[in-house]
Design a protein around this motif. Sequence first.
Motif, short mmCIF file in Angstrom:
data_model
loop_
_atom_site.label_atom_id
_atom_site.label_comp_id
_atom_site.label_asym_id
_atom_site.label_seq_id
_atom_site.Cartn_x
_atom_site.Cartn_y
_atom_site.Cartn_z
N ASN A 57 3.09 -3.52 11.89
CA ASN A 57 2.84 -2.14 11.49
C ASN A 57 2.26 -2.18 10.07
N TRP A 58 0.94 -2.37 10.00
CA TRP A 58 0.26 -2.53 8.73
C TRP A 58 0.51 -1.34 7.80
N ARG A 59 0.32 -0.14 8.32
CA ARG A 59 0.45 1.07 7.50
C ARG A 59 1.87 1.22 6.94
N GLY A 60 2.88 1.04 7.79
CA GLY A 60 4.27 1.14 7.34
C GLY A 60 4.59 0.10 6.29
N ALA A 61 4.09 -1.13 6.48
CA ALA A 61 4.35 -2.20 5.51
C ALA A 61 3.73 -1.86 4.16
N VAL A 62 2.48 -1.40 4.16
CA VAL A 62 1.78 -1.10 2.91
C VAL A 62 2.46 0.06 2.18
N ILE A 63 2.79 1.11 2.91
CA ILE A 63 3.41 2.27 2.28
C ILE A 63 4.76 1.91 1.66
#
Length: 142
Positions: A57-63
């Motif tokens: 989950n790229w977006r969740g990790a970055v956020i």
Amino acid sequence: MLSPALLQGVEEFNRQEFYACHDTLEALWMDSTEPQKSFYQGILQIAVGCYHLENQNWRGAVILLGEGTRRLNHYQPTYEGIDVEHLVNESLHLLKTLQQTEPEHLPQLLETLNASSSGGVHLPMVEDGILRRLPKIVRIDH
């Protein structure tokens, strides 16, 4: 000296048991007051960011890596027996790597991280310009 619950959360984090770490630290976070509350939340957010990364989950990790490091910034260099500066720096390096990685390339990044961590050897986080492992929490009270 780390409390038993915080020590458990740190050990879970360092074993990359990020979901268990989340549960442990969430209980601490919910029962605490400031300034500890934001400190626990920052570590918790970094753990959940790593959990999201493991689930691609790229977006969740970055956020969550961004929110966690931002929250921990003013606890540097150390707080409650933890080298916060080290955790923030490693987490920011992971965040920067993710920001430079297209979401569809997460499987390759995870393959590199998993291959590097399987030997049980303490590797530097970055070697030859390649991310080799996930962040670790360094205790300074032992």
